[in-house]
Design a protein around this motif. Sequence first.
Motif, PDB file in Angstrom:
ATOM      1  N   GLY A  98       9.847  10.387  -5.874  1.00  0.00           N
ATOM      2  CA  GLY A  98       9.841   9.140  -5.142  1.00  0.00           C
ATOM      3  C   GLY A  98      11.209   9.117  -4.541  1.00  0.00           C
ATOM      4  O   GLY A  98      11.414   8.689  -3.192  1.00  0.00           O
ATOM      5  N   ALA A 120      11.944  11.459  -2.016  1.00  0.00           N
ATOM      6  CA  ALA A 120      11.534  11.063  -0.807  1.00  0.00           C
ATOM      7  C   ALA A 120      12.201   9.991   0.149  1.00  0.00           C
ATOM      8  O   ALA A 120      12.312  10.480   1.532  1.00  0.00           O
ATOM      9  N   GLU A 121      12.539   9.201  -0.778  1.00  0.00           N
ATOM     10  CA  GLU A 121      13.600   8.246   0.177  1.00  0.00           C
ATOM     11  C   GLU A 121      14.750   8.990   0.459  1.00  0.00           C
ATOM     12  O   GLU A 121      15.153   8.478   1.785  1.00  0.00           O
ATOM     13  N   THR A 147       6.349   6.930   3.520  1.00  0.00           N
ATOM     14  CA  THR A 147       4.926   6.604   2.754  1.00  0.00           C
ATOM     15  C   THR A 147       4.782   8.205   1.959  1.00  0.00           C
ATOM     16  O   THR A 147       5.163   9.195   2.481  1.00  0.00           O
ATOM     17  N   LEU A 148       4.286   8.061   0.845  1.00  0.00           N
ATOM     18  CA  LEU A 148       3.725   9.233  -0.084  1.00  0.00           C
ATOM     19  C   LEU A 148       2.264   9.277  -0.245  1.00  0.00           C
ATOM     20  O   LEU A 148       1.735   8.002  -0.283  1.00  0.00           O
ATOM     21  N   TYR A 196      -2.120   7.217 -11.695  1.00  0.00           N
ATOM     22  CA  TYR A 196      -1.482   6.843 -10.267  1.00  0.00           C
ATOM     23  C   TYR A 196      -1.650   5.303  -9.797  1.00  0.00           C
ATOM     24  O   TYR A 196      -0.840   5.027  -9.274  1.00  0.00           O
ATOM     25  N   GLN A 202       0.884   3.654 -11.583  1.00  0.00           N
ATOM     26  CA  GLN A 202       2.167   3.733 -10.836  1.00  0.00           C
ATOM     27  C   GLN A 202       2.133   2.830  -9.642  1.00  0.00           C
ATOM     28  O   GLN A 202       3.298   3.232  -8.922  1.00  0.00           O
ATOM     29  N   TRP A 222      -0.106   3.227  -6.835  1.00  0.00           N
ATOM     30  CA  TRP A 222      -0.717   3.914  -5.761  1.00  0.00           C
ATOM     31  C   TRP A 222      -1.997   3.363  -5.545  1.00  0.00           C
ATOM     32  O   TRP A 222      -2.605   2.831  -6.561  1.00  0.00           O
ATOM     33  N   ARG A 274       1.373   5.568  -1.357  1.00  0.00           N
ATOM     34  CA  ARG A 274       2.301   4.458  -1.728  1.00  0.00           C
ATOM     35  C   ARG A 274       3.322   4.429  -0.754  1.00  0.00           C
ATOM     36  O   ARG A 274       3.805   5.690  -0.495  1.00  0.00           O
ATOM     37  N   ILE A 327       6.887   3.554   0.276  1.00  0.00           N
ATOM     38  CA  ILE A 327       8.154   3.724  -0.556  1.00  0.00           C
ATOM     39  C   ILE A 327       9.297   3.045   0.144  1.00  0.00           C
ATOM     40  O   ILE A 327      10.370   2.640  -0.508  1.00  0.00           O
TER      41      ILE A 327
END
Length: 154
Positions: free
Chosen positions: A98, A101-102, A108-109, A124, A127, A129, A149, A151
């Motif tokens: 995550g 990804a940011e 979004t993931l 998930y 977490q 999701w 999710r 982010i």
Amino acid sequence: MTAVRIIEASPNDPAAVRLLDALSDALSAITGDDGRASFDPAQADESGSVFLLALDGTDQPVGCGVLRPLAEGVGEIKRMYAAPGTKGVGAALLAALGAEAERLGYATLKLSTRRVNHRAVDFYRRQGWSETDPFGRYVGRPESICMARVISPR
């Protein structure tokens, strides 16, 4: 909780190959499909992708995961695995993916797993999701559950 250090690696590293093989064996036992067809290790070399390896306190590889681009602003998590008995490794890997990804600018993931893989689906959900519409190769595949999710709201 298992002490863990997350590093960037190659999916072709021998330790990564062993973990990916263990994941495939586990998925085959749970779902009847080893999941290998949904990920080509070369995808980890694409721009916007990263392969992470989790190492325990003795630097033994105990988990892995891949982030790759799916669409503009959307990343996909692939080949997430934490070795049995390594409590906290999956959450640490998912958090690190995550953060990557940011850093890479995803808002979004998304991911997909099999509905029969209750342990993964429950993980998930814990977490943060939630289920989302099927995407890509998972459209029209009722055995698959797609999750997402946000982010970083745009």
